[in-house]
Motif scaffolding. Structure first.
Motif, PDB file in Angstrom:
ATOM      1  N   UNK A   1       0.806  -1.217   0.000  1.00 37.17           N
ATOM      2  CA  UNK A   1       0.000   0.000   0.000  1.00 37.17           C
ATOM      3  C   UNK A   1       0.848   1.280   0.000  1.00 37.17           C
ATOM      4  N   UNK A   2       2.104   1.171   0.402  1.00 36.80           N
ATOM      5  CA  UNK A   2       2.979   2.347   0.380  1.00 36.80           C
ATOM      6  C   UNK A   2       3.910   2.361  -0.833  1.00 36.80           C
ATOM      7  N   UNK A   3       3.730   1.388  -1.727  1.00 35.63           N
ATOM      8  CA  UNK A   3       4.574   1.294  -2.921  1.00 35.63           C
ATOM      9  C   UNK A   3       3.927   2.019  -4.097  1.00 35.63           C
ATOM     10  N   UNK A   4       4.737   2.313  -5.082  1.00 33.25           N
ATOM     11  CA  UNK A   4       4.246   2.880  -6.340  1.00 33.25           C
ATOM     12  C   UNK A   4       3.925   1.698  -7.256  1.00 33.25           C
ATOM     13  N   UNK A   5       2.644   1.535  -7.628  1.00 35.97           N
ATOM     14  CA  UNK A   5       2.181   0.304  -8.277  1.00 35.97           C
ATOM     15  C   UNK A   5       1.642   0.574  -9.682  1.00 35.97           C
ATOM     16  N   UNK A   6       2.071  -0.256 -10.628  1.00 35.26           N
ATOM     17  CA  UNK A   6       1.583  -0.204 -12.013  1.00 35.26           C
ATOM     18  C   UNK A   6       0.706  -1.437 -12.240  1.00 35.26           C
ATOM     19  N   UNK A   7      -0.558  -1.225 -12.609  1.00 33.64           N
ATOM     20  CA  UNK A   7      -1.510  -2.329 -12.761  1.00 33.64           C
ATOM     21  C   UNK A   7      -1.785  -2.579 -14.242  1.00 33.64           C
ATOM     22  N   UNK A   8      -1.580  -3.823 -14.666  1.00 34.60           N
ATOM     23  CA  UNK A   8      -1.848  -4.225 -16.047  1.00 34.60           C
ATOM     24  C   UNK A   8      -3.124  -5.060 -16.067  1.00 34.60           C
ATOM     25  N   UNK A   9      -4.123  -4.630 -16.838  1.00 36.74           N
ATOM     26  CA  UNK A   9      -5.392  -5.343 -16.864  1.00 36.74           C
ATOM     27  C   UNK A   9      -6.107  -5.063 -18.184  1.00 36.74           C
TER      28      UNK A   9
ATOM     29  N   UNK B   1       8.145   5.172 -17.931  1.00 34.96           N
ATOM     30  CA  UNK B   1       7.852   6.576 -17.607  1.00 34.96           C
ATOM     31  C   UNK B   1       7.367   6.705 -16.158  1.00 34.96           C
ATOM     32  N   UNK B   2       6.547   5.752 -15.683  1.00 32.98           N
ATOM     33  CA  UNK B   2       5.970   5.806 -14.335  1.00 32.98           C
ATOM     34  C   UNK B   2       6.966   5.375 -13.253  1.00 32.98           C
ATOM     35  N   UNK B   3       7.874   4.453 -13.607  1.00 31.46           N
ATOM     36  CA  UNK B   3       8.912   3.937 -12.699  1.00 31.46           C
ATOM     37  C   UNK B   3       8.332   3.409 -11.373  1.00 31.46           C
ATOM     38  N   UNK B   4       7.531   2.324 -11.451  1.00 31.46           N
ATOM     39  CA  UNK B   4       6.926   1.769 -10.232  1.00 31.46           C
ATOM     40  C   UNK B   4       7.895   0.874  -9.455  1.00 31.46           C
ATOM     41  N   UNK B   5       7.520   0.607  -8.192  1.00 34.23           N
ATOM     42  CA  UNK B   5       8.248  -0.378  -7.383  1.00 34.23           C
ATOM     43  C   UNK B   5       7.648  -1.766  -7.547  1.00 34.23           C
ATOM     44  N   UNK B   6       6.394  -1.798  -8.034  1.00 38.16           N
ATOM     45  CA  UNK B   6       5.656  -3.067  -8.102  1.00 38.16           C
ATOM     46  C   UNK B   6       4.724  -3.043  -9.312  1.00 38.16           C
TER      47      UNK B   6
ATOM     48  N   UNK C   1      -3.246   7.987  -5.331  1.00 33.12           N
ATOM     49  CA  UNK C   1      -2.214   8.604  -6.179  1.00 33.12           C
ATOM     50  C   UNK C   1      -0.905   7.822  -6.208  1.00 33.12           C
ATOM     51  N   UNK C   2      -0.976   6.552  -5.786  1.00 32.50           N
ATOM     52  CA  UNK C   2       0.237   5.727  -5.762  1.00 32.50           C
ATOM     53  C   UNK C   2       0.224   4.660  -6.856  1.00 32.50           C
ATOM     54  N   UNK C   3      -0.791   4.688  -7.712  1.00 32.04           N
ATOM     55  CA  UNK C   3      -0.886   3.646  -8.733  1.00 32.04           C
ATOM     56  C   UNK C   3      -1.297   4.229 -10.078  1.00 32.04           C
ATOM     57  N   UNK C   4      -0.948   3.483 -11.129  1.00 24.37           N
ATOM     58  CA  UNK C   4      -1.361   3.820 -12.492  1.00 24.37           C
ATOM     59  C   UNK C   4      -1.927   2.557 -13.120  1.00 24.37           C
ATOM     60  N   UNK C   5      -3.023   2.702 -13.878  1.00 22.87           N
ATOM     61  CA  UNK C   5      -3.689   1.552 -14.491  1.00 22.87           C
ATOM     62  C   UNK C   5      -3.465   1.557 -15.999  1.00 22.87           C
ATOM     63  N   UNK C   6      -2.944   0.456 -16.509  1.00 21.09           N
ATOM     64  CA  UNK C   6      -2.779   0.257 -17.958  1.00 21.09           C
ATOM     65  C   UNK C   6      -3.798  -0.812 -18.357  1.00 21.09           C
ATOM     66  N   UNK C   7      -4.907  -0.367 -18.963  1.00 20.11           N
ATOM     67  CA  UNK C   7      -6.038  -1.281 -19.207  1.00 20.11           C
ATOM     68  C   UNK C   7      -6.277  -1.537 -20.690  1.00 20.11           C
ATOM     69  N   UNK C   8      -5.219  -1.549 -21.477  1.00 17.57           N
ATOM     70  CA  UNK C   8      -5.355  -1.725 -22.922  1.00 17.57           C
ATOM     71  C   UNK C   8      -5.273  -3.182 -23.379  1.00 17.57           C
ATOM     72  N   UNK C   9      -5.230  -4.121 -22.446  1.00 16.54           N
ATOM     73  CA  UNK C   9      -5.011  -5.520 -22.807  1.00 16.54           C
ATOM     74  C   UNK C   9      -6.180  -6.082 -23.608  1.00 16.54           C
TER      75      UNK C   9
END
Length: 376
Positions: A24-32, A78-83, A52-60
Motif C-alpha cells: 500500500x505504500x509502494x508505487x504500483x503499475x496495474x496491467x489489466x 515513464x511511471x517507474x513503479x516499485x511493483x 495517487x500511488x498507482x497507475x492503471x494500464x487497461x489496454x489488454x
C-alpha cells in the motif's frame, strides 16, 4: 540430474487479496483489460493501495500483440513503479509478463516486484515461466520461455472468479485439464510434476462441473483456482505436448479461444499418445499406462489398460457434453473454407512448436492432419 523449485510465492484461499496491503505504500503499475475497469473489479485491488500511488494500464486485448507490449513498456518506464500487478486472465498476465521483463531490462527497474492475480481458473500463467505473444500480421503465436517471466507472488482469490460466465468456466477448466494431462505424460515428467498433475486432475473431475453449474459455489471456485495453479506448476516443470502445439496454431490462424481448442483436441490427442490399438498387455506405451492410472485415480474402473484409457476419454467427452461445449471446429463457427485455407499452415506451425519436443509420441505431418480431420 533434475531439480524441483517453486520460485513464486502462492497466496490462496478466501481473503487472499489482503496480501496486497503489503504494497500500500509502494508505487504500483496495474496491467489489466478494459472489462476489469468497467466492471469495477479493479476496485478490489486499488482499495488496498494508497491514493495517487498507482497507475492503471487497461489496454489488454485477447491474444496480446507485440505492439501492445511495447506500449506497456513505454508506460512503465515513464511511471517507474516499485511493483507491477497483473490482474485478469491469461492474456493480461502474459502481456504483463512481457512488459515486466522488458521494463526491468530496458528501464533499469530490476528491483520491481511482480504480482499476478488471475481472474479465471485456466492458464496457470501466474506460476509459469511461459507467456504467449501474438504477431497479428503473420497470424502466429510466439511462446516466450524464461525464468525471468516468473511472478514473485501469485494471489489466488476465489471471489474474483465468481462472475465468470459458465461458457468461460468450461473453456478455462478444460484448459486446466489439458495442462495437467500433457505435463503428466511429457517426456520431461518427474515424480514431482506427476504429483502436481495428479492432484489437479482429481480436482478438475470433482469440481469443474460444480463450478460450471453455480457461480455461488465458492468451494468449487476455490478448488478450480487451486487446480489451475497446480497444473501450471506441473507443466512449468515438465512442459506440454502436441495438444498445445496444435492449439497454438489453430488459435493464431482461426481465433478459436485457447481452452476451447484444447478441449476439442484432447480426446484425440490422448488416443494418439496412448497408441493402444493392437497392443498386447506387455507392450502398452508408458503414456497409455499413465492415462490408465489416472482413470483409476478418478474412480473409472477398467478391465485392462486399453479399456481404462477409453474410459478416461469417454469421461472427458461426457464432461464436455454436460457443459454444452462444441466438439468440432464447425460448431465453433469455423467454415470448411477457412479451415482448408489454414490447414497446412496449422500443421507446419505445430510441427515447429516447442511444445511438440516433449510429447510422448513423435508426430508426423500425417498424424496432425488426421487429428485435425477428427475435429473439423
Amino acid at each position: 540430474m533434475d531439480t524441483f523449485e517453486i520460485t513464486t510465492k502462492v497466496v490462496f484461499g478466501q481473503d487472499a487479496l489482503d496480501y496486497i496491503k503489503n504494497f500500500q505504500d509502494e508505487k504500483v503499475f496495474i496491467v489489466t483489460d478494459p472489462f476489469m475497469v468497467k466492471s469495477g473489479m479493479i476496485n478490489k485491488i486499488t482499495a488496498y493501495l494508497g491514493s495517487n500511488q498507482y497507475e492503471i494500464f487497461s489496454d489488454i486485448v485477447p491474444d496480446p500483440p507485440m505492439e501492445l507490449v511495447v506500449k506497456g513498456v513505454e508506460a512503465v518506464t515513464e511511471f517507474k513503479p516499485n511493483c507491477m500487478i497483473a490482474l485478469g486472465g491469461g492474456s493480461a498476465i502474459d502481456a504483463a509478463k512481457a512488459i515486466m521483463d522488458f521494463s526491468r531490462k530496458i528501464g533499469r527497474l530490476e528491483a520491481m516486484k511482480f504480482i499476478a492475480i488471475p481472474t479465471t481458473s485456466g492458464t496457470g500463467s501466474e506460476v509459469t515461466s511461459f507467456a504467449v505473444i501474438t504477431d497479428k500480421e503473420k497470424g502466429i503465436k510466439y511462446p516466450l520461455v524464461s525464468n525471468s517471466l516468473l511472478p514473485d507472488v501469485a494471489i489466488l482469490e476465489p471471489e474474483l472468479v465468481k462472475s465468470v460466465p459458465s461458457s468461460i468456466v468450461a473453456d478455462t477448466g478444460m484448459d486446466v485439464l489439458t495442462h495437467a494431462l500433457e505435463a503428466y505424460v511429457s517426456t520431461k515428467a518427474t515424480d514431482f510434476s506427476d504429483a502436481l498433475a495428479e492432484k489437479s486432475v482429481e480436482l478438475v473431475f470433482e469440481y469443474l462441473k460444480r463450478s460450471y453449474e453455480s457461480a455461488d459455489d465458492i468451494e468449487a471456485k476455490e478448488k478450480m483456482h487451486n487446480a489451475s495453479c497446480l497444473a501450471g506448476l506441473a507443466f512449468n516443470l515438465a512442459s506440454l505436448g502436441i495438444n498445445h502445439a496444435i492449439a497454438h496454431n489453430i488459435g493464431g490462424k482461426l481465433h478459436v479461444p485457447h481452452g476451447r481448442t484444447n478441449a476439442l483436441l484432447l480426446p484425440y490427442v490422448i488416443e494418439f499418445n496412448a497408441d493402444i490399438e493392437g497392443y498386447t498387455p506387455s507392450h502398452y506405451t508408458k503414456a497409455a499406462k499413465k492415462y490408465a492410472y489416472l482413470a483409476k485415480l478418478i474412480g473409472l474402473e477398467g478391465a485392462n489398460t486399453r479399456s481404462s484409457v477409453r474410459n478416461l476419454i469417454n469421461e472427458i467427452i461426457k464432461l464436455q457434453k454436460e457443459m454444452k461445449m462444441p466438439t468440432t471446429l464447425r460448431e465453433c463457427k469455423i467454415s470448411a473454407e477457412d479451415l482448408n485455407k489454414s490447414r497446412e499452415d496449422i500443421i507446419k506451425g505445430a510441427l515447429e512448436d516447442a511444445c511438440l519436443i516433449t510429447n510422448p509420441r513423435k508426430a508426423t505431418h500425417g498424424d496432425i492432419l488426421e487429428i485435425l480431420h477428427k475435429i473439423d
